[in-house]
Design a protein around this motif. Sequence first.
Motif, PDB file in Angstrom:
ATOM      1  N   TYR A 111       0.858  -1.187   0.000  1.00 21.00           N
ATOM      2  CA  TYR A 111       0.000   0.000   0.000  1.00 21.00           C
ATOM      3  C   TYR A 111       0.894   1.237   0.000  1.00 21.00           C
ATOM      4  O   TYR A 111       2.086   1.160   0.338  1.00 21.00           O
ATOM      5  N   PRO A 112       0.360   2.389  -0.394  1.00 16.26           N
ATOM      6  CA  PRO A 112       1.184   3.592  -0.547  1.00 16.26           C
ATOM      7  C   PRO A 112       1.781   4.067   0.779  1.00 16.26           C
ATOM      8  O   PRO A 112       1.133   4.027   1.819  1.00 16.26           O
ATOM      9  N   MET A 113       3.020   4.533   0.713  1.00 14.84           N
ATOM     10  CA  MET A 113       3.667   5.220   1.827  1.00 14.84           C
ATOM     11  C   MET A 113       4.924   5.897   1.315  1.00 14.84           C
ATOM     12  O   MET A 113       5.379   5.622   0.196  1.00 14.84           O
ATOM     13  N   ASP A 114       5.477   6.763   2.134  1.00 19.98           N
ATOM     14  CA  ASP A 114       6.709   7.461   1.807  1.00 19.98           C
ATOM     15  C   ASP A 114       7.872   6.478   1.884  1.00 19.98           C
ATOM     16  O   ASP A 114       8.170   5.953   2.955  1.00 19.98           O
ATOM     17  N   THR A 115       8.523   6.214   0.754  1.00 20.19           N
ATOM     18  CA  THR A 115       9.636   5.254   0.757  1.00 20.19           C
ATOM     19  C   THR A 115      10.947   5.891   1.207  1.00 20.19           C
ATOM     20  O   THR A 115      11.929   5.182   1.404  1.00 20.19           O
ATOM     21  N   HIS A 116      10.968   7.209   1.364  1.00 21.60           N
ATOM     22  CA  HIS A 116      12.173   7.907   1.820  1.00 21.60           C
ATOM     23  C   HIS A 116      12.408   7.693   3.316  1.00 21.60           C
ATOM     24  O   HIS A 116      13.549   7.591   3.769  1.00 21.60           O
ATOM     25  N   ALA A 117      11.330   7.604   4.069  1.00 23.99           N
ATOM     26  CA  ALA A 117      11.385   7.333   5.513  1.00 23.99           C
ATOM     27  C   ALA A 117      10.098   6.602   5.874  1.00 23.99           C
ATOM     28  O   ALA A 117       9.117   7.215   6.306  1.00 23.99           O
ATOM     29  N   MET A 118      10.086   5.306   5.675  1.00 22.07           N
ATOM     30  CA  MET A 118       8.874   4.523   5.845  1.00 22.07           C
ATOM     31  C   MET A 118       8.434   4.535   7.311  1.00 22.07           C
ATOM     32  O   MET A 118       9.236   4.261   8.210  1.00 22.07           O
ATOM     33  N   PRO A 119       7.161   4.809   7.590  1.00 21.81           N
ATOM     34  CA  PRO A 119       6.669   4.873   8.973  1.00 21.81           C
ATOM     35  C   PRO A 119       6.361   3.482   9.528  1.00 21.81           C
ATOM     36  O   PRO A 119       5.235   3.185   9.946  1.00 21.81           O
ATOM     37  N   VAL A 120       7.377   2.627   9.533  1.00 20.49           N
ATOM     38  CA  VAL A 120       7.223   1.245   9.997  1.00 20.49           C
ATOM     39  C   VAL A 120       8.446   0.872  10.838  1.00 20.49           C
ATOM     40  O   VAL A 120       9.480   1.541  10.779  1.00 20.49           O
ATOM     41  N   ALA A 121       8.306  -0.205  11.624  1.00 17.29           N
ATOM     42  CA  ALA A 121       9.412  -0.659  12.463  1.00 17.29           C
ATOM     43  C   ALA A 121       9.278  -2.147  12.740  1.00 17.29           C
ATOM     44  O   ALA A 121       8.167  -2.687  12.811  1.00 17.29           O
ATOM     45  N   TRP A 122      10.410  -2.781  12.876  1.00 16.38           N
ATOM     46  CA  TRP A 122      10.508  -4.151  13.355  1.00 16.38           C
ATOM     47  C   TRP A 122      11.498  -4.120  14.517  1.00 16.38           C
ATOM     48  O   TRP A 122      12.721  -4.019  14.294  1.00 16.38           O
ATOM     49  N   GLU A 123      10.946  -4.098  15.728  1.00 15.78           N
ATOM     50  CA  GLU A 123      11.752  -3.966  16.937  1.00 15.78           C
ATOM     51  C   GLU A 123      12.650  -2.723  16.834  1.00 15.78           C
ATOM     52  O   GLU A 123      12.151  -1.628  16.591  1.00 15.78           O
ATOM     53  N   GLU A 124      13.979  -2.864  16.963  1.00 14.70           N
ATOM     54  CA  GLU A 124      14.845  -1.686  16.950  1.00 14.70           C
ATOM     55  C   GLU A 124      15.100  -1.131  15.552  1.00 14.70           C
ATOM     56  O   GLU A 124      15.714  -0.061  15.410  1.00 14.70           O
ATOM     57  N   LEU A 125      14.662  -1.823  14.514  1.00 14.28           N
ATOM     58  CA  LEU A 125      14.858  -1.349  13.145  1.00 14.28           C
ATOM     59  C   LEU A 125      13.663  -0.496  12.735  1.00 14.28           C
ATOM     60  O   LEU A 125      12.543  -1.003  12.602  1.00 14.28           O
ATOM     61  N   THR A 126      13.911   0.797  12.507  1.00 18.99           N
ATOM     62  CA  THR A 126      12.818   1.739  12.283  1.00 18.99           C
ATOM     63  C   THR A 126      13.083   2.625  11.068  1.00 18.99           C
ATOM     64  O   THR A 126      14.216   2.830  10.650  1.00 18.99           O
ATOM     65  N   ASN A 127      11.974   3.164  10.506  1.00 19.08           N
ATOM     66  CA  ASN A 127      11.994   4.196   9.464  1.00 19.08           C
ATOM     67  C   ASN A 127      13.004   3.940   8.352  1.00 19.08           C
ATOM     68  O   ASN A 127      13.874   4.760   8.077  1.00 19.08           O
ATOM     69  N   PRO A 128      12.883   2.808   7.651  1.00 20.93           N
ATOM     70  CA  PRO A 128      13.840   2.508   6.588  1.00 20.93           C
ATOM     71  C   PRO A 128      13.568   3.292   5.310  1.00 20.93           C
ATOM     72  O   PRO A 128      12.524   3.923   5.136  1.00 20.93           O
ATOM     73  N   VAL A 129      14.540   3.205   4.398  1.00 22.41           N
ATOM     74  CA  VAL A 129      14.387   3.645   3.015  1.00 22.41           C
ATOM     75  C   VAL A 129      14.074   2.413   2.174  1.00 22.41           C
ATOM     76  O   VAL A 129      14.627   1.336   2.429  1.00 22.41           O
ATOM     77  N   ALA A 130      13.206   2.558   1.187  1.00 21.05           N
ATOM     78  CA  ALA A 130      12.952   1.479   0.229  1.00 21.05           C
ATOM     79  C   ALA A 130      13.325   1.944  -1.166  1.00 21.05           C
ATOM     80  O   ALA A 130      13.037   3.087  -1.545  1.00 21.05           O
ATOM     81  N   VAL A 131      13.985   1.071  -1.921  1.00 25.03           N
ATOM     82  CA  VAL A 131      14.390   1.416  -3.281  1.00 25.03           C
ATOM     83  C   VAL A 131      14.465   0.143  -4.114  1.00 25.03           C
ATOM     84  O   VAL A 131      14.797  -0.932  -3.587  1.00 25.03           O
ATOM     85  N   ASN A 132      14.125   0.254  -5.375  1.00 24.12           N
ATOM     86  CA  ASN A 132      14.272  -0.860  -6.304  1.00 24.12           C
ATOM     87  C   ASN A 132      15.428  -0.534  -7.239  1.00 24.12           C
ATOM     88  O   ASN A 132      15.402   0.474  -7.943  1.00 24.12           O
ATOM     89  N   VAL A 133      16.464  -1.369  -7.232  1.00 22.14           N
ATOM     90  CA  VAL A 133      17.627  -1.201  -8.114  1.00 22.14           C
ATOM     91  C   VAL A 133      17.730  -2.391  -9.064  1.00 22.14           C
ATOM     92  O   VAL A 133      18.806  -2.901  -9.345  1.00 22.14           O
ATOM     93  N   GLY A 134      16.577  -2.810  -9.570  1.00 28.03           N
ATOM     94  CA  GLY A 134      16.491  -4.038 -10.354  1.00 28.03           C
ATOM     95  C   GLY A 134      15.847  -5.139  -9.555  1.00 28.03           C
ATOM     96  O   GLY A 134      15.220  -6.037 -10.103  1.00 28.03           O
TER      97      GLY A 134
END
Length: 272
Positions: A125-148
């Motif tokens: 679903y849509p969200m900001d991929t520059h600073a994703m508002p999601v977390a898995w325990e201590e891992l928070t606010n990732p960047v998402a990118v497709n490079v192939g």
Amino acid sequence: MRIDFTKMHGLGNDFVVLDGRERLLPPLDSGAAAALANRHTGIGCDQLVVLEPSQIADMRMRIFNADGSEVEACGNATRAVGLLHGRSARIETLAGVVSACPVEAGISVEMGTPRFDWDAIPLSYPMDTHAMPVAWEELTNPVAVNVGNPHVIFFVADPHAIDMSRLGPMIETDPLFPERINVNVAAIVARDAIVLRVWERGAGLTRACGTGACATAIGAMKRGLVDRRVTVALPGGALVIEWREDGGIVMTGPATEAFRGSFDPADFGIVV
């Protein structure tokens, strides 16, 4: 009939390469790929790479992860194929055509341009991929990118302190990522240096991931954390990533041939 193979690696990320450009190979499915990749009962590798003739490039490269799933791109495998070819080449992949060229530092690969739209990753679903508002325990606010292929990148103080063997598969298979995801944890060391660990989709914790290095460098550049040319240090060694002004990504690093051999296809359920 026996099938020849070349065992290669890029910074420890290893491949079994089957060359079908001049000699027709039998059809390969996910079961055969997983059997060949098995480190106990097969040849053993992170990815099986199959080369075939191409109508639009010098060759076509198919890539199967150790679990048998076919994937779009692999930077380390592209460098290995560039070394095997021995000269500049355009290589067709599921992610498009990439170029590999021998240089003094190893093999330089033009990886194409990154994509950042949520549906290009893809996300559920849509969200900001520059600073994703999601977390898995201590891992928070990732960047998402497709490079192939799809990547999510977390910037942390110490990548080696993260339990990737547990969190990696949890994030890889999260419903947020309908095609699963490659998971990167990285620390910024300097404006031109990054330390990285990667949980690779379908292969697990890896010594090196070329697309992961590209995605992490691009994510850091998008956030203004590093300059447009960086060295990315992985457990297996270092890659140099440059994001050109025209949008293209260039990855440069070594590739190595380990040994050659052959196998009986019947031993791996391959019908000739």
